[in-house]
Design an enzyme around this catalytic site. Sequence first.
Site, PDB file in Angstrom:
ATOM      1  N   SER A 116      -2.360 -36.756 -52.038  1.00  0.00           N
ATOM      2  CA  SER A 116      -2.474 -38.039 -51.353  1.00  0.00           C
ATOM      3  C   SER A 116      -3.266 -37.919 -50.054  1.00  0.00           C
ATOM      4  O   SER A 116      -3.662 -38.917 -49.477  1.00  0.00           O
ATOM      5  CB  SER A 116      -1.076 -38.575 -51.066  1.00  0.00           C
ATOM      6  N   CYS A 117      -3.469 -36.685 -49.595  1.00  0.00           N
ATOM      7  CA  CYS A 117      -4.245 -36.474 -48.359  1.00  0.00           C
ATOM      8  C   CYS A 117      -5.719 -36.814 -48.590  1.00  0.00           C
ATOM      9  O   CYS A 117      -6.184 -36.883 -49.720  1.00  0.00           O
ATOM     10  CB  CYS A 117      -4.159 -35.016 -47.925  1.00  0.00           C
TER      11      CYS A 117
END
Lengths: 191, 220
Positions: B92-93
């Site tokens: 998700s980064c």
Amino acid sequence: MELDVLKELGNIGAGHAATSLSQLLGKEVNMTVPEVKIREIRNLFNEFITDIVAGVIVALQDLDEKKSGYLYIMFPEESSKKIANNLFGLGELDDEMYESTIMEVGNILSSAFCDASADFMGIILLPSPPSFAVDVPAAVVDSVVSQMAKKSDHVILFETSLSSDSDIEIYLALLPEPCLLKDIMKIMEQI
Amino acid sequence: MNSKILSISNKSGKAVFLTKRDVLVKSYCSLSSTCPSRDYCQSCDLIDAAKNYLMDGKANSGITTLDGELSAGIGEYQVRKKVLLEAMGLGSCVGVILFDMSTGICGIAHVLLPGASQKGETKYAETAIEKMLEDMVSQGVRKSKIVSKFAGGAQVFKHMNLEILKIGNRNAISVEETLIKYKIPILAKDVGGEVGRNVIFNPVDGSMIVKYTKGGVVWL
């Protein structure tokens, strides 16, 4: 002190998860000596294996629906296929069947973990339904870590692995929220 | 030095080779999707050029050596010159790259959370981009020359039962909004999807190399 108690919680939980896995597979299951470590979030990438694994994430809540932490159960590709085949006795499983099998195994293991923590330590942890992802652990765990990063630059990691027959290996990680540590300490003081 | 990093570009394509004791240990190649040998490099124009360079050490045209590699940890950023910059294991980064080709100063941020931080923490998208920008300007970059690329913000969960895990999309939006707010042109982006990424920046030609965790490399 807190970490020792957490280790004990993890130990009991993982021990019971190992028993469940053993019953499920009809095989002997060994558990490695667990480790508790505090790590800086920025260095977390180096904490995990870099292979693709099937992973199940379960959030843990207490009775007030407060988040207590997360369990992340990792199944390396070979092991996950072995486990699924072992349970179904079929040569080839389609993707959907394989995925839901692994999710269910993750569900059973995390429930065993939570049962044990309630029975033996009086700490109530309610597991959420499992979420499933196949990817490198660093990429899977970052959305969980992002939740913790709002409050801290560090995470506590409880890690152990379960293995059977030298060809099945499962890694288990517990990432507690700080409130879980507080709750554990409170309960320990009452004893 | 035992390890060398080569950036090669010629008629057939572009590649970055990481070598140790003159042995190729890792490569990021723009041709990998059509390459018959896939990740197991055998022989081609690019590899031959690299081998020749390693043997005779002569600087050919199209070959540049870099001064090492540097990875930005989760919630960190790095600013350097002539160094291969990396943000690894992005789920998700988001990996955000700011660079200026005229001075060669480039930066990469490994963004973990959307929004801004009150305490100046670089795990937040807005704060990370602001600080990286300041850092680059203090090193002599004109703000108007800075351009950006970014990738990440995947949703790796195939079966999702926890709302809080859906953070990738919010991260990507927050990064984009911040770049627009600071009027930094976005030259390329690769966001979303269900697969984790490694983001590598080649300062030689300003390419963002996205290596998917399940295989596949794209140069953007």
